[in-house]
Motif scaffolding. Structure first.
Motif, PDB file in Angstrom:
ATOM      1  N   TYR A 217       7.311   6.011  11.016  1.00  0.00           N
ATOM      2  CA  TYR A 217       7.374   5.835   9.565  1.00  0.00           C
ATOM      3  C   TYR A 217       8.362   4.712   9.235  1.00  0.00           C
ATOM      4  N   ALA A 218       9.572   4.813   9.825  1.00  0.00           N
ATOM      5  CA  ALA A 218      10.627   3.837   9.517  1.00  0.00           C
ATOM      6  C   ALA A 218      10.181   2.430   9.933  1.00  0.00           C
ATOM      7  N   TRP A 219       9.542   2.338  11.090  1.00  0.00           N
ATOM      8  CA  TRP A 219       9.131   1.022  11.593  1.00  0.00           C
ATOM      9  C   TRP A 219       8.117   0.378  10.642  1.00  0.00           C
ATOM     10  N   HIS A 220       7.101   1.130  10.260  1.00  0.00           N
ATOM     11  CA  HIS A 220       6.051   0.553   9.414  1.00  0.00           C
ATOM     12  C   HIS A 220       6.574   0.210   8.017  1.00  0.00           C
ATOM     13  N   ARG A 221       7.375   1.113   7.445  1.00  0.00           N
ATOM     14  CA  ARG A 221       7.885   0.862   6.087  1.00  0.00           C
ATOM     15  C   ARG A 221       8.801  -0.359   6.098  1.00  0.00           C
ATOM     16  N   SER A 222       9.619  -0.479   7.155  1.00  0.00           N
ATOM     17  CA  SER A 222      10.559  -1.616   7.184  1.00  0.00           C
ATOM     18  C   SER A 222       9.815  -2.935   7.420  1.00  0.00           C
ATOM     19  N   ARG A 223       8.570  -2.881   7.878  1.00  0.00           N
ATOM     20  CA  ARG A 223       7.780  -4.100   8.084  1.00  0.00           C
ATOM     21  C   ARG A 223       6.877  -4.400   6.895  1.00  0.00           C
ATOM     22  N   GLY A 224       7.025  -3.663   5.817  1.00  0.00           N
ATOM     23  CA  GLY A 224       6.270  -3.975   4.605  1.00  0.00           C
ATOM     24  C   GLY A 224       4.974  -3.207   4.446  1.00  0.00           C
ATOM     25  N   PHE A 225       4.722  -2.204   5.286  1.00  0.00           N
ATOM     26  CA  PHE A 225       3.524  -1.370   5.100  1.00  0.00           C
ATOM     27  C   PHE A 225       3.766  -0.464   3.884  1.00  0.00           C
ATOM     28  N   SER A 226       2.792  -0.381   2.990  1.00  0.00           N
ATOM     29  CA  SER A 226       2.907   0.522   1.834  1.00  0.00           C
ATOM     30  C   SER A 226       2.814   1.970   2.329  1.00  0.00           C
ATOM     31  N   LEU A 227       3.076   2.903   1.407  1.00  0.00           N
ATOM     32  CA  LEU A 227       2.958   4.317   1.794  1.00  0.00           C
ATOM     33  C   LEU A 227       1.523   4.631   2.235  1.00  0.00           C
ATOM     34  N   LEU A 228       0.537   4.033   1.512  1.00  0.00           N
ATOM     35  CA  LEU A 228      -0.858   4.304   1.882  1.00  0.00           C
ATOM     36  C   LEU A 228      -1.188   3.716   3.261  1.00  0.00           C
ATOM     37  N   ASP A 229      -0.739   2.479   3.506  1.00  0.00           N
ATOM     38  CA  ASP A 229      -0.996   1.874   4.828  1.00  0.00           C
ATOM     39  C   ASP A 229      -0.336   2.693   5.939  1.00  0.00           C
ATOM     40  N   THR A 230       0.903   3.136   5.679  1.00  0.00           N
ATOM     41  CA  THR A 230       1.616   3.928   6.694  1.00  0.00           C
ATOM     42  C   THR A 230       0.862   5.235   6.941  1.00  0.00           C
ATOM     43  N   SER A 231       0.348   5.825   5.879  1.00  0.00           N
ATOM     44  CA  SER A 231      -0.415   7.076   6.022  1.00  0.00           C
ATOM     45  C   SER A 231      -1.705   6.825   6.791  1.00  0.00           C
ATOM     46  N   ASN A 232      -2.366   5.712   6.467  1.00  0.00           N
ATOM     47  CA  ASN A 232      -3.601   5.385   7.187  1.00  0.00           C
ATOM     48  C   ASN A 232      -3.335   5.144   8.673  1.00  0.00           C
ATOM     49  N   MET A 233      -2.194   4.507   8.969  1.00  0.00           N
ATOM     50  CA  MET A 233      -1.837   4.300  10.384  1.00  0.00           C
ATOM     51  C   MET A 233      -1.619   5.647  11.072  1.00  0.00           C
ATOM     52  N   GLU A 234      -1.053   6.600  10.332  1.00  0.00           N
ATOM     53  CA  GLU A 234      -0.791   7.911  10.939  1.00  0.00           C
ATOM     54  C   GLU A 234      -2.099   8.672  11.184  1.00  0.00           C
TER      55      GLU A 234
END
Ligand code: HEM
Length: 577
Positions: free
Chosen positions: A272-289
């Motif tokens: 979570y921390a890695w993706h958010r710190s690289r500019g992934f939105s909450l939706l993108d981070t959720s989709n990655m999960e």
């Protein structure tokens, strides 16, 4: 009449001319003679395109058409593919991970399969270039986001939670009575292993505890092969999968919004921390999960299933593995007094009851494969060798002359079909096609049935070392699956619980839909799986009865994970990476 024949002849001439032009274009104009030999050109560009959906294609080419080619080229519209047969050439590509990159393929796959926004795709590209242009000390984006899977405290915590979840459930797997319960084996393994693995990953608020979430995940997973062909095709061919993906993304948005990742594994927090710190939105981070579920579950579950089938369908393997596990089980007996049920008796005395307790610390059998349970580990690897269908994929970044011989052109794709490596007699000997559970054990072991060593297994003669590159179950080189420690612990913990406590046998009609003979195991086929699956799901389920083993009445089991790798390497919850 004459006009019609002339028109027909004209059309035929045109067709032949186009065909010849395509062949010349393919073989002479665009194919460099230093490239690997070009095959499958009967219908230029089309023949490979039509056949690539079938995982047996590579074996067919090797067996019946080009048995001696160490490497060959397939040409598809817009791309060229180099297929590796030679283990030596596979090792050569692994020495250049920044030119033959898995990351480039993963990023493309994530884009299509996880529905990433243009902002997330840009972030992926930035990270990719930072890695490619960085020094050797710069971790690939995948390694950075998954570093908590290395042996260490985080992994130990995940293992402990996963084993605890399995242990809690295990008492109920055979029901209460002596007759046991009937189950569809794959469906059962799917449920148990999915819940336990995700307990380790997502902690107390694990979304996969809900049956609805599990069902949506498996629907999504079934369509991943089609989604990876492109957004348009995905919409056309995998509607259910798309709907399930949207549902799962909303579940993970909710999970993060409620800060559940703060109480989850180091892995979930770190990702979570890695993706958010690289500019992934909450939706993108959720989709990655959502896509992460494919990595953690889609191979772990079928592997556990195939391993159970292989062990329980062979009495000699089953008894050898039971014998191997038994020294790691501690049995204690306690005499305890239980007050009589006041509702049913007025007696004032209390009855002494003998309670037998068995304890198995799973870390003892999973983290030291060469000293503990070599046959169990070997049977797992042999199961992955024989049932695995994975095709390693690498994107070629720059022109490269492989092994000083073969020109591999930039922007092409390298494929490493595991079935070629796994069934090559040069790698595994003349019995490469057979299932031999002790193939990977350090020494040959007997199955103990008739020997005076009581079935504990006996070292006999040293065994030829196998070429590590030829085992592709977890891929290879710098991209060797980082989840392998976690997956192996989960699979072996589950299988050890079943083996130690229960009998599993097929019931009449062992095959779910068709008839079968009572008590006879049918090892299912796995032809329906798409090319994205490393370990395929079976084509049909196996109906089994799960019963408690004799002598198991009144035994209380205690499963733990008390060791692990934390003393060897660092780990623990990282920051943003
Ligand atoms: C039996 C279960 C599993 C099997 C058979 C399996 C197999 C593989 C294979 C074949 C690869 C490709 C490696 C390559 O081409 O070099 C891979 C990569 C990967 N796997 Fe697994 N895997 C399993 C379980 C897991 C689990 C449980 C996780 C995570 C918790 C995981 C995370 C990953 C990741 C992140 C990669 C990408 C590695 C990289 O980019 O360097 N896998 N896995």
């Amino acid at each position: 009449m004459l006009d019609a024949s002339a028109a027909l002849a004209g059309a035929a001439f045109l067709l032949v001319t186009v065909y010849l032009a395509l062949l010349v274009h393919l073989r002479v104009v665009t194919q460099d003679p230093r490239e690997p030999p070009l095959v499958e050109t009967r219908l230029p560009y089309i023949t490979p395109l039509l056949n690539l959906v079938n995982a047996r294609y590579f074996s067919r080419i090797r067996r019946s058409k080009h048995p001696d080619l160490p490497i060959y080229t397939l040409r598809l519209p817009g791309t060229r593919i180099y297929v590796l047969n030679s283990t030596k050439l596979v090792a050569s590509t692994q020495r250049h991970p920044k030119n033959f990159t898995f990351q480039a393929i993963q990023d493309k796959f994530a884009h299509l399969v996880c529905n990433l926004s243009p902002t997330a795709v840009e972030a992926q590209k930035r990270e990719f270039h930072a890695w490619i242009n960085g020094g050797t000390y710069v971790a690939s984006p995948s390694h950075a986001a998954f570093k908590e899977l290395l042996p260490g405290k985080s992994l130990d915590d995940m293992n402990r939670k996963m084993v605890a979840a399995l242990g809690r459930e295990c008492d109920f797997w055979a029901g209460d009575g002596r007759e046991g319960v009937e189950r569809n084996l794959f469906e059962w393994v799917k449920e148990v292993v999915t819940v336990a693995v995700t307990e380790g990953v997502y902690g107390a608020a694990n979304p996969y505890r809900r049956e609805e979430v599990r069902n949506h995940f498996w629907t999504y997973n079934a369509g991943v092969g089609k989604l990876s062909m492109g957004a348009g095709l995905g919409k056309l061919l995998a509607r259910d999968s798309l709907q399930s993906r949207a549902y799962l993304a909303s579940i993970f948005q909710n999970y993060y919004s409620q800060n559940h990742h703060l109480d989850a594994s180091g892995l979930t927090f770190q990702r979570y921390a890695w993706h958010r710190s690289r500019g992934f939105s909450l939706l993108d981070t959720s989709n990655m999960e959502v896509g992460h579920g494919i990595a953690i579950l889609s191979n772990t579950v079928p592997t556990a299933f195939w391993l159970l089938v292989r062990i329980f369908s062979s009495p000699s393997i089953l008894s050898a593995i039971r014998a191997e596990l038994s020294p790691y089980i501690t049995t204690t007996t306690e005499t305890t007094t239980i007050p009589p049920d006041e509702a049913t008796t007025t007696a004032t005395t209390v009855a002494p009851v003998v309670v037998r307790r068995k304890t198995l610390d799973v870390s003892q059998i999973t983290t030291t494969p060469h000293t503990a349970c070599p046959l169990l580990h070997s049977t797992l690897k042999e199961t992955m060798r024989v049932h695995g269908k994975g095709v390693g994929v690498r994107g070629v970044l720059h022109d490269h002359v492989l092994d000083g011989k073969y020109l591999l052109r930039a922007n092409s794709i390298v494929l490493i079909p595991s079935t070629i490596q796994h069934f090559d007699p040069q790698n595994y000997g003349p019995d490469a096609a057979a299932f031999r559970h002790d193939r990977f054990a350090e020494a040959d072991y007997d199955d103990g049935a008739d020997d005076d060593d009581g079935g504990a297994g006996q070292r006999r003669r040293p065994k030829k070392r196998l070429n590590g590159t030829a085992f592709r179950g977890f891929g290879g080189g710098s991209t060797l699956c980082p989840g392998r420690h976690f997956a192996v612990t989960g699979i072996l913990a589950f299988v050890a619980m079943v083996v130690c406590r229960f009998e599993v046998g097929p019931v009449v009609g062992g095959r779910e839909e068709e008839g079968g003979t009572e008590g006879e195991w049918v090892v299912p086929s796995a032809e329906k799986a798409d090319l994205t699956k490393v370990m395929p799901c079976p084509d049909f389920d196996v109906r089994v009865r799960v019963r408690r083993r004799e002598g198991e009445e009144g035994v209380g089991w205690c499963w733990g994970f008390n060791g692990g790798g934390s003393e060897n390497e660092g780990g623990g919850r990282g920051g943003g990476g």
